[in-house]
Design a protein around this motif. Structure first.
Motif, PDB file in Angstrom:
ATOM      1  N   GLY A   1      46.960  55.007   7.761  1.00  0.00           N
ATOM      2  CA  GLY A   1      48.059  54.169   8.225  1.00  0.00           C
ATOM      3  C   GLY A   1      48.508  55.337   9.590  1.00  0.00           C
ATOM      4  O   GLY A   1      48.783  55.145  10.749  1.00  0.00           O
TER       5      GLY A   1
ATOM      6  N   SER B   1      45.960  43.831   2.820  1.00  0.00           N
ATOM      7  CA  SER B   1      46.165  45.337   3.858  1.00  0.00           C
ATOM      8  C   SER B   1      44.440  45.091   4.089  1.00  0.00           C
ATOM      9  O   SER B   1      43.647  45.690   5.017  1.00  0.00           O
ATOM     10  CB  SER B   1      45.991  46.982   3.478  1.00  0.00           C
ATOM     11  OG  SER B   1      45.759  46.758   1.707  1.00  0.00           O
TER      12      SER B   1
ATOM     13  N   ARG C   1      46.452  55.172   2.122  1.00  0.00           N
ATOM     14  CA  ARG C   1      45.900  53.918   2.324  1.00  0.00           C
ATOM     15  C   ARG C   1      47.548  54.444   3.729  1.00  0.00           C
ATOM     16  O   ARG C   1      47.770  54.151   5.233  1.00  0.00           O
ATOM     17  CB  ARG C   1      47.060  52.611   2.097  1.00  0.00           C
ATOM     18  CG  ARG C   1      47.180  51.695   2.986  1.00  0.00           C
ATOM     19  CD  ARG C   1      47.737  50.213   2.559  1.00  0.00           C
ATOM     20  NE  ARG C   1      48.553  50.638   0.592  1.00  0.00           N
ATOM     21  CZ  ARG C   1      49.903  50.984   0.394  1.00  0.00           C
ATOM     22  NH1 ARG C   1      50.234  50.887   1.931  1.00  0.00           N
ATOM     23  NH2 ARG C   1      50.268  50.940  -0.182  1.00  0.00           N
ATOM     24  N   ILE C   2      48.076  55.083   3.102  1.00  0.00           N
ATOM     25  CA  ILE C   2      49.517  55.356   3.860  1.00  0.00           C
ATOM     26  C   ILE C   2      48.917  56.804   4.930  1.00  0.00           C
ATOM     27  O   ILE C   2      49.338  56.623   6.052  1.00  0.00           O
ATOM     28  CB  ILE C   2      50.495  56.492   3.035  1.00  0.00           C
ATOM     29  CG1 ILE C   2      51.533  55.233   2.278  1.00  0.00           C
ATOM     30  CG2 ILE C   2      52.171  56.865   3.597  1.00  0.00           C
ATOM     31  CD1 ILE C   2      51.994  56.107   1.061  1.00  0.00           C
TER      32      ILE C   2
ATOM     33  N   LEU D   1      50.151  49.470   6.139  1.00  0.00           N
ATOM     34  CA  LEU D   1      51.505  49.669   6.019  1.00  0.00           C
ATOM     35  C   LEU D   1      52.454  48.711   5.239  1.00  0.00           C
ATOM     36  O   LEU D   1      53.440  48.830   4.496  1.00  0.00           O
ATOM     37  CB  LEU D   1      52.339  50.994   6.715  1.00  0.00           C
ATOM     38  CG  LEU D   1      51.541  52.210   7.301  1.00  0.00           C
ATOM     39  CD1 LEU D   1      52.267  53.173   8.001  1.00  0.00           C
ATOM     40  CD2 LEU D   1      51.230  52.855   5.731  1.00  0.00           C
TER      41      LEU D   1
END
Length: 298
Positions: free
Chosen positions: A263, A194, A259-260, A188
């Motif tokens: 995380g 990442s 991705r969010i 994040l």
């Protein structure tokens, strides 16, 4: 008793004096101690990640790792001090170093790690004394493996049945949880770099799930507390969140939403795992069966 007869004490027949626990349940507070367990682990794994990112030239990832390590370690100390009630109680634990005491060793891991991680983060934010800041961050990374797992040893060294029976697997559960949460935070915080954090988060979550499954099977009758009551509900939620996070992590290279999601879910799973194991320990200490019956079986 005649020869050949066996003394059998079933769960239904067993009673303790006046129905009171054989052990005094832990008096540690919620949410202080679960937060202390979660934040310290994430801080330690983040420090290791920051060092590896620095070595490989990933500047944003190294910065994210250093800041996470400092914030996590400082907040972990704050949660511990709040649980103890007075800062002097924490300082008193540093007056003597006892290699045979996990609590003493843990205090001497937490205090220097927090100071070194904070010094590295301060240099990162201000740009002052960059060489000293990097040296402090490197020294913190040396302590990081111990920082990541010492709380598992601290719990397993007690007489609390569910913690003590899981002494082999608990450090691996905590290590996987810490690595997963550290990778998830950096996914994040450093989206442009990442990919290594994503691989770290996936590896940590997989280790956590495998180690917890093994811990649950090997704990014998005491393992009941990991699937019953509040602890069982929290740990089932933790496994579900970890699975969702793993699935989202596999897609996070192509999707910002994934991705969010990954995380957030992996961090929630790591925190829930620590809280669930903490609650399971308190439940096993309150029920005298888990203290006495395993001893009869031995």
């Amino acid at each position: 008793m005649l020869r050949g007869e066996e003394a059998v004490t079933s769960a239904e027949e067993f009673e303790s004096y006046y129905g009171r626990p054989v052990l005094k349940p832990p008096v540690w507070k919620v949410p202080d101690v679960p937060l202390y367990l979660y934040l310290g682990g994430a801080a330690g794994a983040s420090s290791t990640m920051a060092l590896l990112a620095d070595i490989t030239g990933r500047r944003d990832l190294a910065r994210a790792g250093r800041l996470t390590a400092a914030v996590g370690a400082t907040a972990s100390v704050g949660a511990l001090v709040h649980d103890l009630g007075r800062p002097m109680r924490f300082l008193n634990m540093l007056r003597v170093f006892k290699p045979t005491s996990p609590l003493s060793v843990g205090s001497w891991i937490l205090a220097p790690f927090s100071a070194l991680a904070s010094a590295g983060a301060a240099s990162e934010l201000t740009g002052l004394l960059p060489r000293s800041g990097r040296a402090a961050s490197t020294a913190a990374a040396v302590l990081a493996p111990a920082m990541t797992t010492y709380t598992a040893v601290l719990l397993a060294d007690t007489a609390v049945p569910s913690w003590h029976e899981s002494y082999r697997e608990l450090p691996f559960v905590f290590a996987g949880s810490a690595v997963s949460s550290a990778g998830a935070v950096s996914m994040l915080a450093a989206p442009g770099e990442s990919a290594p954090a994503r691989r770290m988060a996936i590896a940590g979550a997989a280790l956590e799930l495998v180690a917890f499954s093994r811990m649950h099977r090997s704990a014998g009758m005491v393992g009941e507390v990991y699937r019953q009551g509040r602890a069982g509900a929290v740990l089932r939620a933790a496994r579900a969140l970890a699975c969702i996070g793993l699935g989202a992590a596999a897609l996070s290279g192509r999707s910002r939403a994934a991705r969010i999601t990954s995380g957030l879910c992996l961090n929630a799973a790591a925190a829930a795992t620590r809280y669930g194991i903490f609650e399971a320990g308190r439940a096993s200490a309150r029920d005298p069966r888990y203290t006495v019956l395993p001893q009869h079986a031995d």
